[in-house]
Design an enzyme around this catalytic site. Sequence first.
Site, short mmCIF file in Angstrom:
data_model
loop_
_atom_site.label_atom_id
_atom_site.label_comp_id
_atom_site.label_asym_id
_atom_site.label_seq_id
_atom_site.Cartn_x
_atom_site.Cartn_y
_atom_site.Cartn_z
N CYS B 86 -32.86 27.73 -34.48
CA CYS B 86 -32.23 28.27 -32.87
C CYS B 86 -32.98 29.62 -32.59
O CYS B 86 -33.21 30.22 -31.99
CB CYS B 86 -30.98 28.28 -32.62
SG CYS B 86 -29.91 26.54 -33.37
N HIS B 335 -30.10 24.02 -23.61
CA HIS B 335 -31.08 24.71 -25.36
C HIS B 335 -31.96 24.08 -26.05
O HIS B 335 -31.57 23.62 -27.39
CB HIS B 335 -29.73 24.70 -26.56
CG HIS B 335 -29.39 25.43 -27.39
ND1 HIS B 335 -31.19 26.55 -27.79
CD2 HIS B 335 -29.22 25.65 -29.02
CE1 HIS B 335 -30.70 27.34 -28.95
NE2 HIS B 335 -29.88 26.40 -29.36
#
Lengths: 113, 387
Positions: B86, B335
């Site tokens: 991420c 996200h």
Amino acid sequence: MKIDEKTVPVLRCTGCGTPAIPPRYVCGACGGIGFAQDNLGAQATIYSYTVTRVAPEAFRADVPYTVLLVDLAPGLRVTARLASDKEGEGLSIGQSLTFERVDGRGVYWFRAA
Amino acid sequence: MRGVSIIGIGTTPFGVLEGLGLKAMAIQAANQALADAGLDRKEIEALYVGNFISGVLTGQETIAPQIGDLLGLRKDIPCTKVEGACCSGGIALRHAYSLIASDQAQFVLAIGVEKMTHASTEKNTEGLATAMDHDSEGRTGLTFPGFFALVAKRHMHEFGTTAEHLALVSLKNHDNSVNNPRARFRNKVAIEKIRESKLVADPLRIYDCCPISDGAAAVVLCSTEIARRFNPNPVEIIGTAQSTGYTTLYDTPNPVTLDATVIAGKKAFAMAGIVPADVDVVELHDCFTIAEIVDSEDLGFFPKGRGGFAVAEGLTRVDGKVPINPSGGLISKGHPVGATGIGQVYEVVRQLRGNHENQVKDAEIALTHNLGATGQVVTVNIFRRAS
């Protein structure tokens, strides 16, 4: 302090004696690269826990299941599973655990003492 | 080392972008950034693409040279993908920064991109789980929500953080993204709905978790000395750091703290010559509500254990003392994992240019914090508006 009859398998650094959960390639304490199999007479207690209700495919059949973060010795913890799961009922942080086994995949299992 | 500034920004919306593929999204964001900079694409001397799991989810690898070619960049420049789960976008920005700071290039393009929503939940779960250590912790069935649930439960035990604190993070971030046209979720959500939503890994409920999303964001960087030629409002990168954390939660010495955030924060603040109290606006890695609380403490905005209380006191609202995630954050803006780090930069550059939809008054200094996997990799970047 109660020591469990069964002891937890760990690696022990052949240089400085620091225990570690496998796999471990370099000792976190001294940088040594030699390890021997050993057992730890551990007083296992719950550091944290959670009941997982949404899981990847490989664990779907287990849902709901409890994942534990277990204190074994100062500076030594292991992420583990709770055996004979009742959805984490009655668990609390600091509670004593009894070591059950390490399964074929290398997963540590404990049950409430 | 010379100064580096951002002269162009671009982005797709974050969300379900049906019919828009990985490369199309990346190119859309990059074209926007180049146009924003007013820079000819043939001037770009390197491309870094932050992306996590294009291989697993789209079957496509080697995306950086493909994007470089399709974008019409020169053939004598390197086009490189970087990956840190991420945190991939944050890493891409840092590489771009380093190349210019070390005088190896004048203009560099950094893109973050991820395509997720076309794939099944199972495929996404499997893809995201590739960032977990499969030789140890991953074998227990620990998921990412499970990881942060263990952190949350301990944080609650030690500091009195409550489920209500977690719900208030979610509420704030959903409120913030109502105004953000780039956000996945645009509707106000009632606190009762958050409190009563489905448990994923207790104490975390579905509203404590960020949604998978599609999206891309891009920035054009150049040396500060010539930045004003391209943009009347360049934003300078005054601090940047990347750190390495622990592979497993059991090796993390004190799991109510993610050390990689502490280390990267301290390094970035030292480089910028500022302290946390100097920061006007923050975009940080709220992959879960508890992560926003822990990050806000680890970065030094609040004492350890006080992050949840700070949210309850309204300190992290857009008009609060430390505005955190005015974009809606990962929780509500969305996200798209590889895009997030650059998406955060897009948001704070708008803040420092003074044209954000949730504008923090007189924002001059901003911070972005991007965290990969189980805190294995973190980047912290600090930005200042040119005066």
